[in-house]
Design an enzyme around this catalytic site. Structure first.
Site, PDB file in Angstrom:
ATOM      1  N   ARG A 189       0.841  -1.193   0.000  1.00  0.00           N
ATOM      2  CA  ARG A 189       0.000   0.000   0.000  1.00  0.00           C
ATOM      3  C   ARG A 189       0.882   1.251   0.000  1.00  0.00           C
ATOM      4  O   ARG A 189       1.970   1.234   0.597  1.00  0.00           O
ATOM      5  CB  ARG A 189      -0.934   0.009   1.215  1.00  0.00           C
ATOM      6  CG  ARG A 189      -1.948  -1.134   1.207  1.00  0.00           C
ATOM      7  CD  ARG A 189      -2.825  -1.105   2.450  1.00  0.00           C
ATOM      8  NE  ARG A 189      -3.804  -2.199   2.435  1.00  0.00           N
ATOM      9  CZ  ARG A 189      -3.566  -3.425   2.908  1.00  0.00           C
ATOM     10  NH1 ARG A 189      -2.393  -3.702   3.458  1.00  0.00           N
ATOM     11  NH2 ARG A 189      -4.498  -4.366   2.847  1.00  0.00           N
TER      12      ARG A 189
ATOM     13  N   LYS B 140      -2.679  -2.118   7.714  1.00  0.00           N
ATOM     14  CA  LYS B 140      -4.125  -1.909   7.767  1.00  0.00           C
ATOM     15  C   LYS B 140      -4.810  -2.973   8.607  1.00  0.00           C
ATOM     16  O   LYS B 140      -5.757  -2.682   9.340  1.00  0.00           O
ATOM     17  CB  LYS B 140      -4.687  -1.903   6.346  1.00  0.00           C
ATOM     18  CG  LYS B 140      -6.180  -1.648   6.270  1.00  0.00           C
ATOM     19  CD  LYS B 140      -6.648  -1.599   4.836  1.00  0.00           C
ATOM     20  CE  LYS B 140      -8.137  -1.315   4.757  1.00  0.00           C
ATOM     21  NZ  LYS B 140      -8.624  -1.268   3.356  1.00  0.00           N
TER      22      LYS B 140
ATOM     23  N   HIS C 165      -1.732   3.371  -5.711  1.00  0.00           N
ATOM     24  CA  HIS C 165      -2.412   2.173  -5.228  1.00  0.00           C
ATOM     25  C   HIS C 165      -2.672   1.186  -6.364  1.00  0.00           C
ATOM     26  O   HIS C 165      -2.851  -0.012  -6.136  1.00  0.00           O
ATOM     27  CB  HIS C 165      -3.738   2.568  -4.570  1.00  0.00           C
ATOM     28  CG  HIS C 165      -4.263   1.546  -3.611  1.00  0.00           C
ATOM     29  ND1 HIS C 165      -4.889   0.400  -4.023  1.00  0.00           N
ATOM     30  CD2 HIS C 165      -4.249   1.499  -2.252  1.00  0.00           C
ATOM     31  CE1 HIS C 165      -5.245  -0.314  -2.968  1.00  0.00           C
ATOM     32  NE2 HIS C 165      -4.872   0.335  -1.881  1.00  0.00           N
TER      33      HIS C 165
ATOM     34  N   ARG D 116      -0.994  -2.333  -7.000  1.00  0.00           N
ATOM     35  CA  ARG D 116      -1.503  -3.531  -6.339  1.00  0.00           C
ATOM     36  C   ARG D 116      -2.474  -4.278  -7.251  1.00  0.00           C
ATOM     37  O   ARG D 116      -2.429  -5.510  -7.359  1.00  0.00           O
ATOM     38  CB  ARG D 116      -2.197  -3.146  -5.031  1.00  0.00           C
ATOM     39  CG  ARG D 116      -1.225  -2.654  -3.980  1.00  0.00           C
ATOM     40  CD  ARG D 116      -1.903  -2.015  -2.784  1.00  0.00           C
ATOM     41  NE  ARG D 116      -2.790  -2.914  -2.061  1.00  0.00           N
ATOM     42  CZ  ARG D 116      -2.396  -3.859  -1.214  1.00  0.00           C
ATOM     43  NH1 ARG D 116      -1.108  -4.060  -1.017  1.00  0.00           N
ATOM     44  NH2 ARG D 116      -3.269  -4.605  -0.570  1.00  0.00           N
TER      45      ARG D 116
ATOM     46  N   HIS E  66      -4.162  -8.904   2.462  1.00  0.00           N
ATOM     47  CA  HIS E  66      -5.605  -8.799   2.638  1.00  0.00           C
ATOM     48  C   HIS E  66      -6.014  -9.624   3.852  1.00  0.00           C
ATOM     49  O   HIS E  66      -5.302 -10.524   4.285  1.00  0.00           O
ATOM     50  CB  HIS E  66      -6.331  -9.289   1.389  1.00  0.00           C
ATOM     51  CG  HIS E  66      -6.296  -8.296   0.268  1.00  0.00           C
ATOM     52  ND1 HIS E  66      -6.561  -8.630  -1.033  1.00  0.00           N
ATOM     53  CD2 HIS E  66      -6.011  -6.967   0.260  1.00  0.00           C
ATOM     54  CE1 HIS E  66      -6.456  -7.553  -1.797  1.00  0.00           C
ATOM     55  NE2 HIS E  66      -6.116  -6.537  -1.036  1.00  0.00           N
TER      56      HIS E  66
ATOM     57  N   TYR F 120      -1.730 -20.467   9.569  1.00  0.00           N
ATOM     58  CA  TYR F 120      -1.045 -21.498   8.793  1.00  0.00           C
ATOM     59  C   TYR F 120      -0.391 -20.887   7.555  1.00  0.00           C
ATOM     60  O   TYR F 120       0.768 -21.159   7.251  1.00  0.00           O
ATOM     61  CB  TYR F 120      -2.054 -22.570   8.377  1.00  0.00           C
ATOM     62  CG  TYR F 120      -1.453 -23.606   7.431  1.00  0.00           C
ATOM     63  CD1 TYR F 120      -0.721 -24.677   7.921  1.00  0.00           C
ATOM     64  CD2 TYR F 120      -1.607 -23.486   6.053  1.00  0.00           C
ATOM     65  CE1 TYR F 120      -0.165 -25.614   7.066  1.00  0.00           C
ATOM     66  CE2 TYR F 120      -1.054 -24.411   5.186  1.00  0.00           C
ATOM     67  CZ  TYR F 120      -0.334 -25.471   5.694  1.00  0.00           C
ATOM     68  OH  TYR F 120       0.227 -26.379   4.838  1.00  0.00           O
TER      69      TYR F 120
END
Length: 403
Positions: free
Chosen positions: A241, A268, A331, A334, A357, A367
């Protein structure tokens, strides 16, 4: 109901001098003024609780802020409660608690319990600040019409998406209030469909490989600040970001391990994020080290080394290169990486992990973070090699991965 016996006067109260010990000036029927040795004059009402008949004392206020006439009115109201079988002290405490449990107080309390990146926390505080009419409202008194009126003021400014975001945050605070026994319901649940639907506009990004190559060549030819050029190149290679990139600190980067660990407070989602650095990214950072390696930030502000690069620097550089805001933004790198890596067949979980995310399944998230770092290292190096090939303008035949 007991009748008030008027024996006090303002003149008598004003003339009351402090003594070595507290003393009372009685007005009758339990109402009196307590004069302290320091000179303070406090209204008190002595009464018996309706059920237990035990004696209790109710604080009414301070003289002269609360006048004699006002103190008598409060005493009469308290006696009416007693006659109705209610304890005025308990009623006053309940009202005090209600007043302290305002929307502003509850939103601050809720926010203090959330694990959020600093930028996300500040954004939430900003959103709460957009509804000042709700700040002093007791959370238990918050109603759907009250919330809607506050949100419609935001809508009136054309900020439809922002209004929805504020509604979401208000709902989170109200549900917290319900869970902690400070409210009976969440009024935002009744507002479904009450706000205008915002027009969803995706951030501008270039996803055509040929045009990505042209963009990369333009970045290579950027003739502005070297730090800005480095930020543009790393934005493409790491697709973090913009806020995470511009505030990067040298202490987070291990060039020997080819690894950038962004701490949880800057993310975030509020958890540490590992960015494997491709060989090309390490080379760029080594070129930047002589320029800023002695300070805190990889990309310090041009005005002061104590602050990171401005949040508009990368976008301004893209405009300088001739790309409009409808073509590409900082941005947008991304979206470029997400689209092209998916097209090349890389596993969606790897891509989502590298984009940092949210993973709704906490066990699966733990995991993935623990087990898939080496796979992400391979993906990030393959991505850097792919960008080099695009930049060279040759025929690209990406190595496909099994999904």
């Amino acid at each position: 109901m007991a009748r008030t016996i008027d024996i006090l006067s303002d003149a008598k109260i004003r003339g009351a001098k402090p003594r070595s010990r507290p003393y009372k000036l009685r007005d009758g029927a339990g109402l009196h003024l307590l004069v302290s040795p320091a000179g303070g004059k406090l209204w008190r009402l002595r009464y018996r609780r309706p059920v237990t008949r035990t004696e209790n004392m109710l604080a009414l206020g301070r003289y002269p802020e609360l006048t004699l006439a006002e103190a008598r009115e409060k005493a009469i109201a308290a006696r009416r409660l007693i006659d109705a079988g209610k304890d005025p002290a308990a009623e006053a405490a309940a009202k005090d608690e209600q007043r302290s449990n305002t929307f502003a107080a509850l939103s601050a309390e809720w926010l203090s319990k959330q694990t959020l990146a600093d930028i996300t926390r500040k954004k939430a505080e900003w959103l709460f600040g957009l509804v000042p009419d709700l700040a002093a409202v007791p959370i238990a008194d918050l109603s759907a019409p009250t919330v809607l009126r506050a949100l419609q003021k935001i809508e009136a400014k054309g900020l439809h998406e922002t209004a929805h975001r504020v509604k979401q945050r208000i709902g989170q605070v109200c549900r917290y209030a319900v869970a902690t026994g400070r409210a009976a319901h969440d009024p935002t649940s009744a507002l479904r469909g009450a706000l205008k639907t915002p027009t969803v506009k995706n951030r501008a990004a270039i996803t055509d490989p040929t045009r990505v190559g042209a963009l990369l060549r333009a970045i290579d030819g950027y003739d502005g600040q070297p730090l800005t050029a480095g930020a543009l190149k790393l934005a493409a290679l790491t697709f973090v970001r913009p806020g995470e990139l511009r505030a990067a600190e040298w202490s987070e980067i291990d060039l020997a391990r080819a690894e950038w660990r962004i701490p949880a407070e800057r993310m975030k989602m509020g958890r540490e994020h590992i960015v494997p650095l491709a060989r090309q990214a390490v080379e760029i950072l080594r070129e930047l080290q002589p320029l800023t390696g002695g300070g805190r930030f990889v990309f310090p502000s041009v005005r002061t080394a104590d602050r990171p690069m401005s949040d508009n620097t990368v976008n301004a550089a893209l405009r300088r290169l001739g790309y409009s805001k409808d073509e590409v933004t900082g941005h947008g790198f991304r979206s470029t990486a997400s689209t092209l890596l998916n097209e090349q067949g890389w596993h969606p979980d790897l891509i989502e992990l590298q984009l940092a995310h949210a993973e709704r399944n906490k066990v699966r998230a733990a995991y993935n973070r623990a087990q898939r770092l080496e796979e992400r290292r391979k993906m990030m190096q393959a991505w850097a090699n792919y960008l080099d090939a695009l930049k060279a303008g040759g025929k690209i035949v990406p190595i496909r991965r099994k999904a």
